[in-house]
Enzyme design. Structure first.
Site, PDB file in Angstrom:
ATOM      1  N   TRP A 138      -3.832  -3.540  -2.372  1.00  9.88           N
ATOM      2  CA  TRP A 138      -3.067  -3.907  -1.173  1.00  9.88           C
ATOM      3  C   TRP A 138      -3.038  -5.432  -1.056  1.00  9.88           C
ATOM      4  CZ3 TRP A 138      -5.465  -4.291   4.252  1.00  9.88           C
ATOM      5  CH2 TRP A 138      -4.463  -4.380   5.236  1.00  9.88           C
ATOM      6  N   ASP A 220     -12.281   0.874   1.771  1.00  6.28           N
ATOM      7  CA  ASP A 220     -11.151   0.777   2.692  1.00  6.28           C
ATOM      8  C   ASP A 220     -10.619   2.197   2.839  1.00  6.28           C
ATOM      9  OD1 ASP A 220      -9.008   0.173   4.221  1.00  6.28           O
ATOM     10  OD2 ASP A 220      -8.145  -1.331   2.882  1.00  6.28           O
ATOM     11  N   LYS A 257      -2.178   5.334  10.012  1.00  5.20           N
ATOM     12  CA  LYS A 257      -1.368   6.321   9.280  1.00  5.20           C
ATOM     13  C   LYS A 257      -1.676   7.734   9.739  1.00  5.20           C
ATOM     14  CE  LYS A 257      -1.122   2.683   6.536  1.00  5.20           C
ATOM     15  NZ  LYS A 257      -0.058   1.808   6.214  1.00  5.20           N
TER      16      LYS A 257
HETATM   17  C1  LMR Z   1       1.282  -1.036   3.534  1.00  4.82           C
HETATM   18  O1  LMR Z   1       0.502  -1.200   2.585  1.00  4.82           O
HETATM   19  O2  LMR Z   1       2.503  -1.006   3.397  1.00  4.82           O
HETATM   20  C2  LMR Z   1       0.731  -0.818   4.904  1.00  4.82           C
HETATM   21  O3  LMR Z   1      -0.637  -0.767   4.887  1.00  4.82           O
HETATM   22  C3  LMR Z   1       1.312  -1.736   5.918  1.00  4.82           C
HETATM   23  C4  LMR Z   1       0.740  -3.110   5.880  1.00  4.82           C
HETATM   24  O4  LMR Z   1       0.492  -3.663   6.950  1.00  4.82           O
HETATM   25  O5  LMR Z   1       0.524  -3.675   4.827  1.00  4.82           O
END
Ligand code: LMR
Length: 430
Positions: A138, A220, A257
């Site tokens: 992420w 996470d 989510k």
């Molecule tokens: C994502 O990865 O798209 C979500 O977790 C939204 C975000 O805030 O990054």
């Protein structure tokens, strides 16, 4: 006569690009094409591509509104709404018995707040030489840890050829390169970006490595119950690490989510320490860090979440909502893969259905993503990550419906797989 300072103190600042996920939203908003599609941000969408307020959340909102008392706009304690963070902890770890005294929980501004609070706390407490993030991960993990000032290093995770987990290299890399006291960020389930999780046997090997090398696992956990539709299944890795009894660990938990409470910013940070005494010490530090940043988290979303987690009828109803969301996502995966197979697309598309959770890591290159965006008005991240919930089965939006199915023929004429993959999406025009 107006005057301006001769020189700005800010003109020497580096240009910083907007976060990739939010930048994509802006580009999408500016696109006037009627049938544009966004598969970027990890947000659940229903079959009409609209946000879905969970029926259970609507019921909980009513209960919270009825119970409103004059204290509802008062400050919460610095560690937040206690009924919420206690219920969040129990949901995650299951019954802990006496071990509960070794856990410190803090209500945070969703998963980002929990990751950030955890990063600041662990930097001070462990003084890690590095934090290890999966490659890829992420985008905000990099941001959070860089802002905290801990050196960010990555461990292998994704094998582009087999479109799956790079397990042996992961173990080997950490075994040889990580130092005791380093933090390793792990995705509890539904890995964001790839949708590929370790198997239970592989999780056991990672836990063993953490023990052997003295690495600190920081999970996470943004998709609990959302990934498989089953809370226990999605909590397995966290509970397994805890059950070994030999590891200290932390978890960043989000309800964005799995309860669809994105904008309410509902999350928790949990620290499992080796002793009650160590937990009490941490309990002194965490509020100080939270106080310096947000003072205390907001109330409403946590009240909604706590109501759902503690009222048996609402909890049961939430389990059904979770199943509905995960089933729709699985269905969209299947349809996408079926269509690719129908078209006789070269290459193996099994990863679309074997990946889990909100995202599919397609393997498309940034160049291919750019073609999709420019020619077909389909928006996904440069990394090739697709938010599967953004797909739907409507004829007018169906990626390869009607005349667009001609791309099957086009594919047969091409022999370069990468070009072929691009052409599949390229043909998505209304
Ligand atoms: C994502 O990865 O798209 C979500 O977790 C939204 C975000 O805030 O990054």
């Amino acid at each position: 006569m107006s005057s301006t300072p001769a020189q700005s103190s800010f003109s020497a600042l580096d240009a910083v690009p907007l976060d990739a996920i939010y930048n994509l939203k802006e580009l999408f908003a500016a696109d006037k094409y009627e049938k544009k599609v966004i598969l970027g941000s990890g947000v659940y969408r229903n079959d009409n591509s609209k946000p879905w307020v969970l029926p259970t959340v609507e019921k909980a909102e009513e209960a919270v509104s009825k119970a409103q008392d004059s204290g509802r706009y008062e400050y919460l304690p610095i560690t937040g709404y206690a009924p919420f963070h206690a219920a969040a902890r129990d949901l995650l770890f299951g019954p802990l018995g006496e071990k509960v005294s070794r856990v410190v929980s803090v209500h945070t501004l969703a998963g980002t707040g929990a990751n950030s609070l955890g990063a600041r706390f662990l930097k001070g407490a462990l003084k890690p030489s590095a934090v290890w993030l999966s490659d890829p991960t992420w985008v905000n993990h990099y941001n959070i840890w860089k802002l905290v000032g801990v050196e960010v290093k990555t461990y292998p995770y994704w094998n582009v050829t087999k479109r799956g987990l790079e397990f042996e290299k992961l173990i080997d890399h950490l075994e040889n390169k990580a130092a005791p006291g380093d933090v390793i960020v792990l995705h509890a389930c539904a890995h964001n970006l790839t949708g590929v999780d370790p198997t239970k046997e592989q999780w056991k090997a990672i836990a063993y490595l953490c023990e052997k090398k003295g690495l600190f696992p920081f999970f996470d956990c943004a998709y609990l119950g959302f990934a498989s539709g089953n809370l226990d299944e999605d909590a397995w890795a966290v509970r397994y690490f805890e059950s070994r009894g030999t590891l200290e660990m932390a978890v960043a938990q989000s309800f964005s989510k799995n309860m669809g409470l994105y904008g309410e910013r509902v999350g928790a940070f949990h620290l499992l320490a080796a002793s009650t005494d160590a937990a009490s010490k941490a309990k002194g530090h965490l509020p100080r860090l939270q106080r310096g940043q947000v003072s205390q988290p907001p109330t409403r979303g946590a009240r909604i979440a706590a109501t759902i987690l503690t009222a048996p009828d609402l909890f049961q109803s939430w389990l059904l909502d979770l199943q509905e969301m995960s089933a729709r996502i699985k269905n969209m995966r299947q349809m996408l893969r079926d269509e690719l197979m129908f078209l006789g697309t070269p290459g193996n598309w099994d990863h679309i259905t074997s990946q889990i959770g909100m995202f599919s890591y397609t393997g498309l290159t940034p160049e291919q993503v750019a073609v999709l965006q420019a020619d077909s008005h389909v928006y996904l991240l440069n990394s090739g990550r697709v938010s599967i919930a953004g797909c739907n089965d409507h004829e007018e939006c169906k990626v390869y419906s009607g005349s667009n199915r001609r791309c099957g023929k086009k594919i047969a004429e091409l022999d370069d797989v990468e070009t072929v993959e691009a052409s599949l999406f390229y043909d998505f025009k209304g």
